[in-house]
Design a protein around this motif. Structure first.
Motif, PDB file in Angstrom:
ATOM      1  N   LEU A 181      84.849  96.642 -12.387  1.00  0.00           N
ATOM      2  CA  LEU A 181      86.057  97.247 -11.851  1.00  0.00           C
ATOM      3  C   LEU A 181      85.727  98.401 -10.914  1.00  0.00           C
ATOM      4  O   LEU A 181      86.315  98.516  -9.836  1.00  0.00           O
ATOM      5  CB  LEU A 181      86.961  97.730 -12.989  1.00  0.00           C
ATOM      6  CG  LEU A 181      88.240  98.438 -12.581  1.00  0.00           C
ATOM      7  CD1 LEU A 181      89.162  97.486 -11.827  1.00  0.00           C
ATOM      8  CD2 LEU A 181      88.940  99.022 -13.793  1.00  0.00           C
ATOM      9  N   ASN A 182      84.783  99.237 -11.290  1.00  0.00           N
ATOM     10  CA  ASN A 182      84.399 100.365 -10.432  1.00  0.00           C
ATOM     11  C   ASN A 182      83.798  99.890  -9.117  1.00  0.00           C
ATOM     12  O   ASN A 182      84.115 100.429  -8.052  1.00  0.00           O
ATOM     13  CB  ASN A 182      83.412 101.275 -11.171  1.00  0.00           C
ATOM     14  CG  ASN A 182      84.071 102.040 -12.294  1.00  0.00           C
ATOM     15  OD1 ASN A 182      85.278 102.242 -12.293  1.00  0.00           O
ATOM     16  ND2 ASN A 182      83.279 102.455 -13.267  1.00  0.00           N
ATOM     17  N   VAL A 183      82.942  98.879  -9.167  1.00  0.00           N
ATOM     18  CA  VAL A 183      82.332  98.355  -7.947  1.00  0.00           C
ATOM     19  C   VAL A 183      83.403  97.763  -7.035  1.00  0.00           C
ATOM     20  O   VAL A 183      83.419  98.014  -5.826  1.00  0.00           O
ATOM     21  CB  VAL A 183      81.256  97.294  -8.292  1.00  0.00           C
ATOM     22  CG1 VAL A 183      80.836  96.528  -7.057  1.00  0.00           C
ATOM     23  CG2 VAL A 183      80.069  97.963  -8.952  1.00  0.00           C
TER      24      VAL A 183
ATOM     25  N   LEU B 110      84.555  98.995  -3.323  1.00  0.00           N
ATOM     26  CA  LEU B 110      84.520  98.040  -2.217  1.00  0.00           C
ATOM     27  C   LEU B 110      85.861  97.994  -1.489  1.00  0.00           C
ATOM     28  O   LEU B 110      85.916  98.044  -0.260  1.00  0.00           O
ATOM     29  CB  LEU B 110      84.143  96.657  -2.742  1.00  0.00           C
ATOM     30  CG  LEU B 110      84.061  95.530  -1.716  1.00  0.00           C
ATOM     31  CD1 LEU B 110      82.911  95.798  -0.760  1.00  0.00           C
ATOM     32  CD2 LEU B 110      83.898  94.199  -2.403  1.00  0.00           C
ATOM     33  N   VAL B 111      86.952  97.921  -2.246  1.00  0.00           N
ATOM     34  CA  VAL B 111      88.280  97.863  -1.647  1.00  0.00           C
ATOM     35  C   VAL B 111      88.594  99.161  -0.909  1.00  0.00           C
ATOM     36  O   VAL B 111      89.150  99.139   0.187  1.00  0.00           O
ATOM     37  CB  VAL B 111      89.350  97.562  -2.724  1.00  0.00           C
ATOM     38  CG1 VAL B 111      90.747  97.779  -2.195  1.00  0.00           C
ATOM     39  CG2 VAL B 111      89.181  96.144  -3.231  1.00  0.00           C
ATOM     40  N   GLN B 112      88.226 100.295  -1.500  1.00  0.00           N
ATOM     41  CA  GLN B 112      88.466 101.572  -0.821  1.00  0.00           C
ATOM     42  C   GLN B 112      87.668 101.662   0.466  1.00  0.00           C
ATOM     43  O   GLN B 112      88.153 102.180   1.479  1.00  0.00           O
ATOM     44  CB  GLN B 112      88.118 102.733  -1.755  1.00  0.00           C
ATOM     45  CG  GLN B 112      89.104 102.932  -2.859  1.00  0.00           C
ATOM     46  CD  GLN B 112      88.680 104.012  -3.842  1.00  0.00           C
ATOM     47  OE1 GLN B 112      87.562 104.469  -3.827  1.00  0.00           O
ATOM     48  NE2 GLN B 112      89.604 104.406  -4.721  1.00  0.00           N
TER      49      GLN B 112
ATOM     50  N   VAL C 126      86.650  99.131   2.375  1.00  0.00           N
ATOM     51  CA  VAL C 126      87.227  98.209   3.360  1.00  0.00           C
ATOM     52  C   VAL C 126      88.528  98.769   3.922  1.00  0.00           C
ATOM     53  O   VAL C 126      88.785  98.715   5.122  1.00  0.00           O
ATOM     54  CB  VAL C 126      87.444  96.820   2.735  1.00  0.00           C
ATOM     55  CG1 VAL C 126      88.278  95.936   3.646  1.00  0.00           C
ATOM     56  CG2 VAL C 126      86.098  96.161   2.427  1.00  0.00           C
ATOM     57  N   SER C 127      89.368  99.331   3.052  1.00  0.00           N
ATOM     58  CA  SER C 127      90.663  99.837   3.516  1.00  0.00           C
ATOM     59  C   SER C 127      90.503 101.090   4.365  1.00  0.00           C
ATOM     60  O   SER C 127      91.268 101.319   5.293  1.00  0.00           O
ATOM     61  CB  SER C 127      91.597 100.110   2.326  1.00  0.00           C
ATOM     62  OG  SER C 127      91.086 101.152   1.531  1.00  0.00           O
ATOM     63  N   SER C 128      89.501 101.918   4.100  1.00  0.00           N
ATOM     64  CA  SER C 128      89.317 103.124   4.900  1.00  0.00           C
ATOM     65  C   SER C 128      88.663 102.825   6.251  1.00  0.00           C
ATOM     66  O   SER C 128      88.860 103.546   7.205  1.00  0.00           O
ATOM     67  CB  SER C 128      88.471 104.144   4.140  1.00  0.00           C
ATOM     68  OG  SER C 128      87.159 103.678   3.956  1.00  0.00           O
ATOM     69  N   SER C 129      87.894 101.733   6.318  1.00  0.00           N
ATOM     70  CA  SER C 129      87.254 101.385   7.584  1.00  0.00           C
ATOM     71  C   SER C 129      88.213 100.651   8.524  1.00  0.00           C
ATOM     72  O   SER C 129      87.976 100.562   9.712  1.00  0.00           O
ATOM     73  CB  SER C 129      86.010 100.527   7.348  1.00  0.00           C
ATOM     74  OG  SER C 129      86.396  99.266   6.837  1.00  0.00           O
ATOM     75  N   GLY C 130      89.315 100.106   7.967  1.00  0.00           N
ATOM     76  CA  GLY C 130      90.236  99.312   8.795  1.00  0.00           C
ATOM     77  C   GLY C 130      91.353 100.033   9.334  1.00  0.00           C
ATOM     78  O   GLY C 130      91.674 100.945   9.880  1.00  0.00           O
TER      79      GLY C 130
END
Length: 68
Positions: free
Chosen positions: A54-56, A60-62, A64-68
């Motif tokens: 869950l932490n990984v 990962l989602v954070q 991806v969302s911050s880079s987009g």
């Protein structure tokens, strides 16, 4: 300890079911595989392994969302 043993058994079942050819699966067979995978997720969630996954995934989602 029992949770991890059942989780390992379910993981083995999932791997064996997913190795079969796609054309040979019925809708009932696919639904059964989904139920097994959900049960595996429920068993892994409260364990240290589940929390680590869950932490990984959260990082990962954070990322991806911050880079987009």
């Amino acid at each position: 300890m029992l949770t991890i043993n059942v989780a390992v058994l379910l993981a083995f079942i999932v791997v064996m079911r997913l190795r079969r050819r796609t054309e040979a699966r019925s809708r009932l067979d696919e639904k059964f595989t989904v139920v097994i995978v959900l049960a595996l997720g429920i068993l892994l969630a409260p364990t240290e392994l589940g929390q680590g996954i869950l932490n990984v995934l959260t990082q990962l989602v954070q990322g991806v969302s911050s880079s987009g």
